[in-house]
Motif scaffolding. Structure first.
Motif, short mmCIF file in Angstrom:
data_model
loop_
_atom_site.label_atom_id
_atom_site.label_comp_id
_atom_site.label_asym_id
_atom_site.label_seq_id
_atom_site.Cartn_x
_atom_site.Cartn_y
_atom_site.Cartn_z
N GLY A 35 85.73 108.47 59.14
CA GLY A 35 85.77 108.48 60.59
C GLY A 35 86.10 109.82 61.23
N PHE A 36 86.42 109.70 62.49
CA PHE A 36 86.63 110.84 63.37
C PHE A 36 87.58 111.89 62.79
CE2 PHE A 36 89.34 112.60 66.72
CZ PHE A 36 88.40 113.29 67.46
N HIS A 73 91.63 104.56 70.60
CA HIS A 73 90.69 104.77 69.50
C HIS A 73 90.98 106.04 68.70
CE1 HIS A 73 88.75 101.38 70.97
NE2 HIS A 73 87.77 101.90 71.66
N LEU A 74 91.45 107.06 69.39
CA LEU A 74 91.63 108.33 68.67
C LEU A 74 93.10 108.65 68.38
CD1 LEU A 74 88.94 110.57 70.41
CD2 LEU A 74 88.68 108.97 68.52
N ALA A 103 77.74 104.60 69.26
CA ALA A 103 77.97 104.58 70.71
C ALA A 103 76.65 104.35 71.46
CB ALA A 103 78.63 105.89 71.15
N ILE A 150 77.99 104.97 74.89
CA ILE A 150 78.85 104.12 75.71
C ILE A 150 80.06 104.86 76.28
CG2 ILE A 150 80.10 103.30 73.66
CD1 ILE A 150 79.35 100.84 76.31
N GLY A 151 80.52 105.90 75.59
CA GLY A 151 81.66 106.67 76.09
C GLY A 151 82.98 105.93 75.98
N ASN A 163 79.31 108.02 64.50
CA ASN A 163 80.01 107.52 65.69
C ASN A 163 79.13 107.62 66.94
OD1 ASN A 163 82.34 106.88 64.35
ND2 ASN A 163 83.50 108.68 65.01
N ALA A 164 78.40 108.74 67.05
CA ALA A 164 77.52 108.95 68.20
C ALA A 164 76.43 107.88 68.19
CB ALA A 164 76.91 110.35 68.14
N ARG A 177 91.73 99.63 63.31
CA ARG A 177 91.00 98.79 62.36
C ARG A 177 91.88 98.30 61.24
NH1 ARG A 177 85.81 101.61 60.31
NH2 ARG A 177 87.53 102.50 59.17
N LYS A 205 75.61 100.70 71.02
CA LYS A 205 76.39 99.80 71.89
C LYS A 205 75.89 99.84 73.32
CE LYS A 205 80.69 100.07 69.30
NZ LYS A 205 81.84 100.99 69.14
N ASP A 235 76.79 112.87 72.64
CA ASP A 235 75.88 111.73 72.70
C ASP A 235 75.83 111.19 74.12
OD1 ASP A 235 77.77 109.32 73.09
OD2 ASP A 235 78.63 110.27 71.30
P1 ADP Z 1 85.18 104.07 63.05
O1 ADP Z 1 83.99 104.75 63.69
O2 ADP Z 1 85.01 103.91 61.60
O3 ADP Z 1 85.62 102.83 63.77
P2 ADP Z 1 86.51 106.46 63.88
O4 ADP Z 1 87.86 107.02 63.58
O5 ADP Z 1 85.35 107.33 63.53
O6 ADP Z 1 86.42 105.08 63.17
O7 ADP Z 1 86.43 106.12 65.41
C1 ADP Z 1 87.37 105.28 66.01
C2 ADP Z 1 86.81 104.64 67.26
O8 ADP Z 1 86.63 105.61 68.30
C3 ADP Z 1 85.42 104.05 67.07
O9 ADP Z 1 85.50 102.76 66.53
C4 ADP Z 1 84.90 104.06 68.51
O10 ADP Z 1 85.37 102.93 69.21
C5 ADP Z 1 85.54 105.28 69.09
N1 ADP Z 1 84.59 106.41 69.08
C6 ADP Z 1 84.52 107.41 68.18
N2 ADP Z 1 83.51 108.26 68.48
C7 ADP Z 1 82.91 107.78 69.58
C8 ADP Z 1 81.79 108.20 70.40
N3 ADP Z 1 81.08 109.28 70.09
N4 ADP Z 1 81.49 107.45 71.48
C9 ADP Z 1 82.21 106.33 71.79
N5 ADP Z 1 83.25 105.89 71.07
C10 ADP Z 1 83.61 106.59 69.97
#
Ligand code: ADP
Length: 621
Positions: free
Chosen positions: A123-124, A90-91, A39, A80-81, A35-36, A96, A42, A77
């Motif tokens: 993922g996360f 996202h969290l 980011a 892009i944040g 993920n980092a 998706r 991007k 990281d």
């Molecule tokens: P995936 O990475 O497979 O899309 P995740 O659950 O790991 O699924 O993350 C979900 C979303 O959260 C990512 O698509 C991204 O948009 C955002 N994200 C996660 N980690 C980061 C990060 N370190 N910096 C920026 N955006 C992040």
């Protein structure tokens, strides 16, 4: 600060991850590092192409920080944040479509499900396997405000304002019982090397390193920061320097799959165009293979810089299961999606890449048949789509695809079918429409069985559309046994035409069936069955028509089938000898209806069919 709840699917996914991934908790680190890295990719891309971001300072790095005393690990990281809204969406929800699809496929059987989850980037949320609380502090590039997202992974999450010096994201894990094993610098280095060695950005680890002090004669702990990964674009190194393990590791880090790939093709082109491609074939079909919104598996780089990973034009759609990297020297760094679509450089790379992939597959088919079968088991069908869409490579695709057949167990190639052709055989025969068991017992095959001729069983839904457009394999005709004219192939030379003798009965049947049939004729292809259905050359088969209607094409004109009857069959002979009456009429319909049933076409009027059947039974019992 109010607590917000997770979307229901998030809870489901969390439960699943925690229960089915317990044997591989270490992958949490791969997921967070990836993920980092995404980011950072991007943000780098934006600083290259977007005026608003061009002035931004970009100092890409990933920092792992271990605090053994507090039992915390952070992954930070400078990418892009996320802003407040993005943290929530996202969290806190599952955006998706692939993930939703994944959840829909779960069986509840932990063992099967953990296999499934292996094919899919978790993922996360996988971090909740090793942490009982996670804090994410993030500041979006170009914005001043930072936000903190806090969750224990069960009851929901909270969001509050926070501080962060530069744009990027910091994920702070409060390690739980399971996670304690990772509060160990050596262990962390090992995991990063295993999964993330070739992430293109440097990954640093800060931890307390024990070192032997000669003077003091004891081991002293010192806080150090060391780069852990190689951070090289592996695909740009010569093949001779790379080990299988390097490729497997890179594959896993870019695909999120944790199984090894089946095989990979690494090519460096020099000449009028310079580029490197590294393609992987997964061991299993991606879960979204048949979804319209499939995830693209090939990333585009320009001079080692990541450009994008969601461009469907990098490879033709039928090769959407391929994972890997295209790295070009000739494209501009700020190439946009719009430009890509008709870019000459990319078109050449794509054409050469398709040729390369297909020819490598051909080599594997020839030299490693077992491995090739493993490939075919997963990807035969997308290759068939290629027959339909990739005209230039049709010959090669015909070589690559495998078929079920009346002559062999398992699968066979057209080359082998051709080698088994009998003298005088007018082509390679195939039957389409419906499920395998139905096709194998179809009356249409009787004559082929009798003559010991091989027929391919094409039982996939796309087979008829695809193969009706293909007339030849090399110099051999491909012939559908469902077509009226194909039966004529099999008439014995000098065999008297039986139509004359049958004429009174044929006329009677035609009059009875009226506009439900196009014609009724004497068949040359039946041995044991009294009747069968065939279609005209230009017309789709009965099953295809059914499919079109099922797909909503309600007013799809219903072309009429031709009914063929077996001149030598006892029922037909007896009918011929009988006077016209109600019994002949029932028999006519029964001959027609049973032929439809054998084709897998449901009857329009089952009640009448049963009445007729019962009348006939009464007569014979
Ligand atoms: P995936 O990475 O497979 O899309 P995740 O659950 O790991 O699924 O993350 C979900 C979303 O959260 C990512 O698509 C991204 O948009 C955002 N994200 C996660 N980690 C980061 C990060 N370190 N910096 C920026 N955006 C992040």
């Amino acid at each position: 600060m109010a607590k917000q709840e997770f979307q229901t699917e998030v809870n489901q996914l969390l439960q699943l991850i925690i229960h089915s991934l317990y044997s591989h908790p270490e992958i949490f680190l791969r997921e967070l590092v990836s993920n980092a890295s995404d980011a950072l990719d991007k943000l780098r891309h934006l600083t290259l192409v977007d005026e608003a971001y061009k002035g931004l300072q970009f100092n890409p790095r990933i920092d792992l920080d271990l605090d053994e005393e507090k039992q915390t690990l952070t992954i930070a990281d400078t990418g892009i944040g996320m802003n407040e809204e993005e943290l929530v969406s996202h969290l806190g929800t599952i955006a998706r479509s692939g993930t939703k699809n994944f959840l829909a496929q779960l069986s509840g059987d932990a063992k099967k499900d953990s296999n499934l989850i292996g094919q899919f980037g978790v993922g996360f949320y996988s971090a909740f396997m090793v942490a009982d609380k996670i804090e994410v502090v993030s500041r979006k590039a170009g914005e001043e405000k930072a936000w903190r997202w806090i969750s224990d992974g069960s009851t929901g999450f909270e969001i509050e304002p926070a501080e962060r010096d530069v744009a990027g994201t910091t994920v702070l894990l409060h390690l739980n019982e399971e996670g304690k094993q990772y509060a160990n610098g050596w262990r962390l280095q090992e995991i990063v090397k295993k999964y993330s060695n070739h992430i293109a950005f440097p990954i640093f680890l800060t931890y307390d390193k024990s070192e032997w002090d000669e003077k003091e004669k004891k081991s002293i702990k010192q806080r150090v920061t060391e780069q852990v990964n190689a951070a090289s674009a592996l695909w740009r190194r010569p093949k001779s320097e790379l080990k299988d393990e390097d490729y497997k590791e890179l594959y896993k880090s870019i695909s999120g799959d944790w199984e090894d790939p089946l095989f990979w093709f690494h090519t460096r082109a020099e000449g009028s165009l310079e580029y490197t491609t590294l393609f992987f074939i997964p061991s299993r079909a991606p879960l979204d293979l048949y979804q319209a919104e499939y995830k693209v598996g090939v990333k585009l780089y320009v001079k080692r810089v990541f450009i994008l990973d969601d461009a469907k034009e990098l490879l033709p759609q039928y090769l959407r299961f391929v994972r890997g990297i295209i790295d070009s020297e000739d494209l501009p760094l700020n190439v946009s999606r719009e430009i890509l679509q008709q870019n000459r450089v990319l078109t050449s790379i794509r054409t050469a890449s398709v040729k390369k992939i297909l020819s490598e597959l051909k080599n594997i088919a020839a030299n490693e048949p077992e491995k090739y079968l493993a490939f075919i088991k997963e990807f035969n069908r997308p290759l068939k789509e290629g027959l339909y869409s990739d005209f230039a490579n049709r010959e090669t695709l015909l070589e690559l695809i495998r078929f079920k057949s009346t002559k062999v167990d398992g699968l066979t190639s057209l080359a082998d079918v051709k080698s088994r052709m009998k003298e005088g055989q007018k082509g390679i025969y195939y039957i389409t429409g419906g499920v395998e068991s139905l096709l194998r017992t179809s009356p249409l095959l009787e004559i082929y069985k009798k003559r010991d001729l091989e027929v391919l069983i094409l039982d996939e839904d796309i087979d008829e559309i695809v193969f009706s457009g293909i007339e030849k394999y090399g110099d051999v005709d491909l012939k559908s046994v469902n077509k009226a004219s194909t039966g004529d192939d099999l008439k014995d030379e000098g065999e008297p035409d039986k139509t004359e003798a049958l004429k009174p009965l044929l006329d009677k049947l035609k009059a009875t069936l009226g506009d439900r049939v196009k014609d009724v004729r004497a068949s040359a292809r039946l041995a044991d069955s009294p009747s069968c259905i065939v279609s005209d050359e230009e017309e789709p088969s009965m099953q295809m028509q059914q499919m079109m209607r099922a797909m909503g094409q309600k007013d799809f004109p219903a072309p009429k089938p031709t009914l063929e009857i077996n001149p030598d069959h006892e029922i037909v002979q007896k009918l011929l000898a009988r006077p016209d009456d109600a019994v002949t009429e029932d028999a006519a319909w029964l001959l027609f209806d049973q032929a439809l049933l054998m084709e897998g076409v449901p009857l329009q009027d089952p009640a009448t069919f049963v009445q007729r059947l019962n009348r006939m039974m009464r007569l014979s019992i």
